[in-house]
Design a protein around this motif. Structure first.
Motif, PDB file in Angstrom:
ATOM      1  N   ASN A 219      47.249 -27.288 -14.713  1.00 65.13           N
ATOM      2  CA  ASN A 219      46.370 -26.253 -14.804  1.00 65.13           C
ATOM      3  C   ASN A 219      46.894 -25.207 -13.682  1.00 65.13           C
ATOM      4  O   ASN A 219      47.186 -23.977 -13.919  1.00 65.13           O
ATOM      5  CB  ASN A 219      45.019 -26.379 -14.668  1.00 65.13           C
ATOM      6  N   ILE A 220      47.343 -25.526 -12.396  1.00 64.36           N
ATOM      7  CA  ILE A 220      47.852 -24.797 -11.236  1.00 64.36           C
ATOM      8  C   ILE A 220      49.097 -23.879 -12.141  1.00 64.36           C
ATOM      9  O   ILE A 220      49.163 -23.103 -11.817  1.00 64.36           O
ATOM     10  CB  ILE A 220      48.081 -25.359 -10.197  1.00 64.36           C
ATOM     11  N   SER A 221      49.896 -24.718 -12.553  1.00 70.61           N
ATOM     12  CA  SER A 221      51.370 -24.402 -13.121  1.00 70.61           C
ATOM     13  C   SER A 221      50.879 -23.253 -14.251  1.00 70.61           C
ATOM     14  O   SER A 221      51.734 -22.139 -14.343  1.00 70.61           O
ATOM     15  CB  SER A 221      52.038 -25.584 -13.763  1.00 70.61           C
ATOM     16  N   GLY A 222      49.789 -23.419 -15.034  1.00 72.41           N
ATOM     17  CA  GLY A 222      49.495 -22.511 -16.108  1.00 72.41           C
ATOM     18  C   GLY A 222      49.063 -21.159 -15.399  1.00 72.41           C
ATOM     19  O   GLY A 222      49.422 -19.947 -16.085  1.00 72.41           O
ATOM     20  N   PHE A 223      48.315 -21.195 -14.604  1.00 76.43           N
ATOM     21  CA  PHE A 223      47.863 -20.071 -13.628  1.00 76.43           C
ATOM     22  C   PHE A 223      49.039 -19.412 -13.356  1.00 76.43           C
ATOM     23  O   PHE A 223      49.197 -17.826 -13.454  1.00 76.43           O
ATOM     24  CB  PHE A 223      46.813 -20.311 -12.806  1.00 76.43           C
ATOM     25  N   TYR A 224      49.929 -20.064 -12.648  1.00 77.33           N
ATOM     26  CA  TYR A 224      51.213 -19.505 -12.245  1.00 77.33           C
ATOM     27  C   TYR A 224      51.925 -18.625 -13.154  1.00 77.33           C
ATOM     28  O   TYR A 224      52.456 -17.569 -13.006  1.00 77.33           O
ATOM     29  CB  TYR A 224      52.093 -20.224 -11.410  1.00 77.33           C
ATOM     30  N   GLY A 225      52.152 -19.514 -14.512  1.00 77.94           N
ATOM     31  CA  GLY A 225      52.952 -18.883 -15.421  1.00 77.94           C
ATOM     32  C   GLY A 225      52.422 -17.587 -15.909  1.00 77.94           C
ATOM     33  O   GLY A 225      52.938 -16.647 -16.231  1.00 77.94           O
ATOM     34  N   ARG A 226      50.958 -17.521 -15.879  1.00 79.16           N
ATOM     35  CA  ARG A 226      50.294 -16.073 -16.406  1.00 79.16           C
ATOM     36  C   ARG A 226      50.518 -15.214 -15.495  1.00 79.16           C
ATOM     37  O   ARG A 226      50.575 -14.002 -15.761  1.00 79.16           O
ATOM     38  CB  ARG A 226      48.662 -16.550 -16.635  1.00 79.16           C
ATOM     39  N   TYR A 227      50.567 -15.583 -14.283  1.00 83.08           N
ATOM     40  CA  TYR A 227      50.752 -14.562 -13.287  1.00 83.08           C
ATOM     41  C   TYR A 227      52.057 -13.987 -13.511  1.00 83.08           C
ATOM     42  O   TYR A 227      52.376 -12.690 -13.339  1.00 83.08           O
ATOM     43  CB  TYR A 227      50.784 -15.118 -11.948  1.00 83.08           C
ATOM     44  N   ILE A 228      53.171 -14.828 -13.783  1.00 82.84           N
ATOM     45  CA  ILE A 228      54.604 -14.416 -13.897  1.00 82.84           C
ATOM     46  C   ILE A 228      54.516 -13.157 -15.148  1.00 82.84           C
ATOM     47  O   ILE A 228      55.204 -12.511 -15.290  1.00 82.84           O
ATOM     48  CB  ILE A 228      55.622 -15.653 -14.052  1.00 82.84           C
ATOM     49  N   HIS A 229      53.864 -13.760 -16.311  1.00 84.11           N
ATOM     50  CA  HIS A 229      53.693 -13.011 -17.583  1.00 84.11           C
ATOM     51  C   HIS A 229      53.202 -11.578 -17.077  1.00 84.11           C
ATOM     52  O   HIS A 229      53.904 -10.552 -17.573  1.00 84.11           O
ATOM     53  CB  HIS A 229      52.781 -13.554 -18.400  1.00 84.11           C
ATOM     54  N   ILE A 230      52.262 -11.482 -16.276  1.00 84.15           N
ATOM     55  CA  ILE A 230      51.632 -10.223 -16.092  1.00 84.15           C
ATOM     56  C   ILE A 230      52.664  -9.292 -15.216  1.00 84.15           C
ATOM     57  O   ILE A 230      52.796  -8.220 -15.369  1.00 84.15           O
ATOM     58  CB  ILE A 230      50.390 -10.357 -15.053  1.00 84.15           C
ATOM     59  N   ARG A 231      53.397  -9.964 -14.330  1.00 85.67           N
ATOM     60  CA  ARG A 231      54.272  -9.504 -13.425  1.00 85.67           C
ATOM     61  C   ARG A 231      55.450  -8.838 -14.218  1.00 85.67           C
ATOM     62  O   ARG A 231      55.949  -7.744 -14.023  1.00 85.67           O
ATOM     63  CB  ARG A 231      54.989 -10.222 -12.219  1.00 85.67           C
ATOM     64  N   ILE A 232      55.767  -9.507 -15.192  1.00 85.25           N
ATOM     65  CA  ILE A 232      56.963  -9.156 -16.280  1.00 85.25           C
ATOM     66  C   ILE A 232      56.271  -7.985 -16.746  1.00 85.25           C
ATOM     67  O   ILE A 232      57.220  -6.786 -16.966  1.00 85.25           O
ATOM     68  CB  ILE A 232      57.310 -10.299 -17.340  1.00 85.25           C
ATOM     69  N   GLU A 233      55.142  -7.950 -17.311  1.00 84.97           N
ATOM     70  CA  GLU A 233      54.507  -6.599 -18.019  1.00 84.97           C
ATOM     71  C   GLU A 233      54.757  -5.383 -17.334  1.00 84.97           C
ATOM     72  O   GLU A 233      55.010  -4.360 -17.753  1.00 84.97           O
ATOM     73  CB  GLU A 233      53.218  -6.909 -18.877  1.00 84.97           C
ATOM     74  N   ARG A 234      54.010  -5.736 -15.873  1.00 91.97           N
ATOM     75  CA  ARG A 234      54.192  -4.518 -15.203  1.00 91.97           C
ATOM     76  C   ARG A 234      55.429  -4.144 -14.920  1.00 91.97           C
ATOM     77  O   ARG A 234      55.830  -2.801 -14.841  1.00 91.97           O
ATOM     78  CB  ARG A 234      53.473  -4.972 -13.780  1.00 91.97           C
ATOM     79  N   THR A 235      56.475  -4.805 -14.469  1.00 93.83           N
ATOM     80  CA  THR A 235      57.967  -4.524 -14.237  1.00 93.83           C
ATOM     81  C   THR A 235      58.533  -3.972 -15.348  1.00 93.83           C
ATOM     82  O   THR A 235      59.245  -2.926 -15.103  1.00 93.83           O
ATOM     83  CB  THR A 235      58.644  -5.774 -13.789  1.00 93.83           C
ATOM     84  N   ALA A 236      58.294  -4.249 -16.505  1.00 90.51           N
ATOM     85  CA  ALA A 236      58.709  -3.725 -17.796  1.00 90.51           C
ATOM     86  C   ALA A 236      58.342  -2.406 -17.978  1.00 90.51           C
ATOM     87  O   ALA A 236      59.032  -1.449 -18.149  1.00 90.51           O
ATOM     88  CB  ALA A 236      58.528  -4.537 -19.143  1.00 90.51           C
ATOM     89  N   ARG A 237      57.121  -2.135 -17.489  1.00 94.65           N
ATOM     90  CA  ARG A 237      56.375  -0.734 -17.557  1.00 94.65           C
ATOM     91  C   ARG A 237      57.164   0.266 -16.827  1.00 94.65           C
ATOM     92  O   ARG A 237      57.416   1.561 -17.040  1.00 94.65           O
ATOM     93  CB  ARG A 237      54.808  -0.512 -17.521  1.00 94.65           C
ATOM     94  N   LYS A 238      57.623  -0.155 -15.544  1.00 95.59           N
ATOM     95  CA  LYS A 238      58.025   0.645 -14.517  1.00 95.59           C
ATOM     96  C   LYS A 238      59.612   0.886 -14.875  1.00 95.59           C
ATOM     97  O   LYS A 238      60.379   1.393 -14.152  1.00 95.59           O
ATOM     98  CB  LYS A 238      57.691  -0.051 -13.078  1.00 95.59           C
ATOM     99  N   SER A 239      60.318   0.090 -15.614  1.00 96.06           N
ATOM    100  CA  SER A 239      61.601   0.005 -16.038  1.00 96.06           C
ATOM    101  C   SER A 239      62.524  -0.490 -14.869  1.00 96.06           C
ATOM    102  O   SER A 239      63.660   0.278 -14.695  1.00 96.06           O
ATOM    103  CB  SER A 239      61.995   1.375 -16.702  1.00 96.06           C
ATOM    104  N   GLU A 240      62.049  -1.471 -14.185  1.00 95.86           N
ATOM    105  CA  GLU A 240      62.838  -2.001 -13.317  1.00 95.86           C
ATOM    106  C   GLU A 240      63.727  -3.168 -13.866  1.00 95.86           C
ATOM    107  O   GLU A 240      63.261  -4.124 -13.619  1.00 95.86           O
ATOM    108  CB  GLU A 240      61.832  -2.599 -11.936  1.00 95.86           C
TER     109      GLU A 240
END
Ligand code: HEM
Ligand code: HEM
Length: 191
Positions: free
Chosen positions: A132-153
């Motif tokens: 469960n802890i790992s799952g929450f961390y994975g979701r956090y990485i997903h969210i960061r990927i989406e944000r970073t992709a939007r900024k085109s970094e």
């Protein structure tokens, strides 16, 4: 994760989904059966939510779309389209958290860790919390990927994608450990 491995895991999980029903039937007259049933319900929820996510993600024979609840069946692939108000990842998230709480209710009422079944139970409780802890961390990485992709970094995005790949190997390795412990628990409980 390599696709053939993911498929084997999915089939294995679907098989395990059926197993608790037989254990439950066998268990009916035993003491503590009520809380044992909670564990069965919890594990069933975890596997159902995970299998649904894994299947819809690959669109092998079922796909999920956001919309008014409903099911459409058609003769060509992916055969079944399920419409629902939430994403499969949210289903995976909710079913695993609720399932874990139910399994832990069973764990909390079974205090003997000295037996093989008890040791496997303790191991499963630890693995479930880590998952469960790992799952929450994975979701956090997903969210960061989406944000970073939007900024085109592009550089940061590349780093995050590598991190997600490594994280996923860890998340799935924990699932394998959990399945082995569950097998040991079910085979030895009541000995
Ligand atoms: C399909 C899932 C499961 C079934 C059918 C099941 C069934 C049982 C049964 C029948 C017992 C003995 C009776 C009792 O004390 O209530 C037991 C004991 C136990 N279970 Fe489970 N269980 C399952 C999953 C789990 C999980 C996921 C955990 C940990 C999170 C766990 C931890 C334990 C522990 C620590 C014991 C005590 C061992 C002993 O008394 O020797 N079980 N389980
Ligand atoms: C008992 C608990 C859990 C189990 C057994 C489990 C199992 C799995 C499995 C087998 C996969 C791989 C699916 C695939 O690619 O086919 C996966 C992926 C994933 N899980 Fe879990 N999980 C659990 C808990 C959680 C929780 C609580 C969360 C979120 C808060 C979560 C978030 C994720 C994410 C983000 C992915 C990867 C998404 C992707 O990039 O494809 N998991 N999980």
């Amino acid at each position: 994760m390599a696709d053939p491995l993911a498929r084997i895991l999915t089939v294995f999980m679907l098989a395990l989904l059926i197993t608790p029903a037989f254990v439950l039937a066998d268990e009916e007259n035993e003491e503590g059966a009520e809380l044992g049933s909670l564990a069965v319900l919890g594990i069933t929820l975890i596997f159902a939510g995970t299998a649904y996510y894994a299947l819809t993600k690959r669109r092998l024979f079922i796909e999920h779309r956001k919309g008014e609840p409903g099911i459409v069946v058609r003769p060509e692939r992916p055969y079944v389209t399920v419409f629902g108000p939430v994403y499969p990842m949210t289903i995976h998230h909710l079913s695993t958290v609720v399932g874990t709480l139910l399994a832990l209710a069973h764990f909390a009422t079974c205090g003997d860790y000295s037996t093989l079944a008890g040791g496997a139970g303790l191991g499963m409780a630890i693995t479930l919390v880590l998952l469960n802890i790992s799952g929450f961390y994975g979701r956090y990485i997903h969210i960061r990927i989406e944000r970073t992709a939007r900024k085109s970094e592009r550089r940061a995005l590349k780093r995050l994608v590598v991190l997600l790949r490594r994280w996923k190997v860890f998340h799935v390795a924990l699932v394998v450990v959990f399945l082995i412990l569950l097998g040991v628990h079910l085979a030895t409980v009541g000995d």
